[in-house]
Design an enzyme around this catalytic site. Structure first.
Site, mmCIF file in Angstrom:
data_model
loop_
_atom_site.group_PDB
_atom_site.id
_atom_site.type_symbol
_atom_site.label_atom_id
_atom_site.label_comp_id
_atom_site.label_asym_id
_atom_site.label_seq_id
_atom_site.Cartn_x
_atom_site.Cartn_y
_atom_site.Cartn_z
ATOM 1 N N GLY A 1 -19.325 2.715 -23.929
ATOM 2 C CA GLY A 1 -17.909 3.080 -23.873
ATOM 3 C C GLY A 1 -17.683 4.572 -23.954
ATOM 4 C CD GLU A 2 -18.578 5.177 -27.955
ATOM 5 O OE1 GLU A 2 -17.861 4.568 -28.762
ATOM 6 O OE2 GLU A 2 -19.580 4.655 -27.400
ATOM 7 C CB VAL A 3 -21.828 6.772 -21.698
ATOM 8 C CG1 VAL A 3 -22.308 7.255 -20.328
ATOM 9 C CG2 VAL A 3 -22.913 7.018 -22.741
ATOM 10 C CB SER B 1 -18.601 11.535 -22.173
ATOM 11 O OG SER B 1 -19.645 10.898 -21.457
#
Length: 432
Positions: A62-64, A67
């Site tokens: 999710g954070e990838v 980003s």
């Protein structure tokens, strides 16, 4: 205090050391990154003389995903800087490799690697190889040992898209003075909302180091898919052009049976309705084939041969990287981690395609986003599987209502951009 933290982590490491070979041999997930996270065989090239580096880190998938717009913007603004990107999990690293492989012309990233375990020697080895001029942490994954090493080397660390769920805030506050280990060394916190900013202040971060910049997830570009791309995606999923599809994305254990039961009720309105289930952990698909109430349905997995997928009623996505694009095919979507108490997930991937979004009551990690979608009539929050079934049938029975909710979802997505520029402006103080 940080001295004792380093001692404790080293003692834990040496206690676990005899078991590491067993973990390495028995777990494919750990085998993929164990040595790299210990700071061994990292494949991270040492920084060359007279160059500058930005280290961007994201925890998992999710954070990838969120980003990527930040990475592209950083590369555009600082083309002479090398960007090193790390993830903590195997799935996060694989997603990064798929989105931004080093060496590809349009990739913003010069190097990919794994974030080290928060053990003194592991952190020092990785930091010495990367030698960044600034570290940018996306959303979460704060580690006292890492922050201490950065502070000692006078390397600024900024937390971008920072959020604090009520559960996380309560947990940190219960730690008392120990919570200072996680936040006192941050150079800047760029919070998603005013509520998040107040939470960081309560945890001891000085007000002049906090800025409300918004949620950079709203700045992600909508995937551009041609008619040929969409036709190929329909075919790869084993469906046919014109099929009406429901997608349940990022689901967790205990949630898929509820979704399937709601889907079964919805098929009373449209017996030809199809369902795609994308578990948060794709490796669970084999288990789901045994656990779900699938009697009477033809079920397939995405990686199955094409001939065995065609005509399936329920498709399980046993791979990553497909879900974000697949939302373009559905008539409505359910976002998981919300019918069970897992904090919910990002609602924007279906919303950017103009799809109505359903989610359950457990949205503690995305409470502001959930509130935004409910108030803007672009999403529907349901209490349980029966309420989900009722709303699904309402959508199927009233196509105009379904279309209107989808348009509202798309408008919410468009109206909340701008966080990325605010973050870049705040970073200038650490890079220029």
């Amino acid at each position: 205090m940080i001295f004792f933290y380093h001692i404790i982590t080293l003692v834990i490491f040496f206690f676990c050391l005899p078991f590491l070979p067993v973990v390495w041999m028995c777990s494919a997930k750990r085998r993929a990154n164990l040595l790299q996270r210990l700071g061994l065989f990292t494949r991270l090239p040492k920084k060359e003389a007279n160059t500058r580096r930005i280290w961007v880190h994201a925890l998992s998938v999710g954070e990838v995903n969120s980003s990527l717009p930040l990475l592209n913007a950083l590369k555009k603004k600082y083309p002479a800087h090398d960007i090193v990107f790390t993830a903590s999990t195997k799935t996060g690293f694989e997603r990064a490799l798929d989105l931004m492989p080093p060496g590809r012309a349009d990739s913003p990233v010069a190097t990919l690697g794994y974030f080290p375990f928060d053990i003194w020697f592991s952190v020092r080895r990785v930091v010495s190889r990367i030698s960044p001029d600034m570290v940018c942490l996306v959303e979460t994954d704060l580690w006292p040992g890492f922050l201490s090493v950065m502070h000692h080397r006078r390397i600024p660390v900024v937390l971008v898209n920072a959020r604090l769920s009520p559960r996380s805030l309560k947990g940190y506050r219960c730690m008392g003075p120990l919570s200072d280990l996680f936040f006192s060394k941050l150079s800047c916190v760029m919070a998603q909302t005013r509520q998040d900013a107040l939470g960081f202040e309560q945890l001891g971060v000085a007000g002049n180091r906090i800025e409300v910049t918004g949620n950079i997830k709203f700045d992600q570009p909508c995937p551009k898919l041609s008619r040929e791309d969409i036709s190929a995606l329909v075919r790869d999923l084993g469906f046919y052009t014109g099929d009406r599809i429901m997608i349940a994305g990022s689901t967790h254990p205990g949630e898929e049976p509820m979704v399937v039961r709601a889907f079964i009720q919805a098929r009373q309105i449209d017996p030809a309705l199809k369902l795609v289930i994308a578990p948060r952990d794709p490796g669970r698909c084999k288990a789901l084939l045994r656990e779900l109430p699938l009697a009477g349905f033809r079920v397939a997995c995405y990686l199955d041969p094409l001939e065995s997928k065609q005509g399936a009623d329920i498709m399980l996505l046993n791979t990553i990287g497909i879900l974000a694009k697949a939302y373009v095919l559905c008539i409505f979507a359910f976002v998981g981690g919300s019918l069970v108490a897992r904090g919910g997930h990002n609602l924007l991937e279906p919303a950017m395609f103009g799809k109505p979004v359903f989610f359950g009551p457990h949205m503690t990690d995305f409470c502001d986003m959930a509130r935004l979608f409910v108030q803007g009539k672009g999403g529907i929050q349901v209490e349980d599987e029966n309420a989900l079934a009722v709303e699904l049938k309402k959508m199927l029975d009233n196509p105009e209502y379904c279309r209107r909710i989808g348009l509202n979802a798309r408008q919410i997505f468009k109206d909340n951009t701008g966080a990325l520029n605010a973050c870049l402006s705040r970073m200038e103080a650490f890079l220029d």
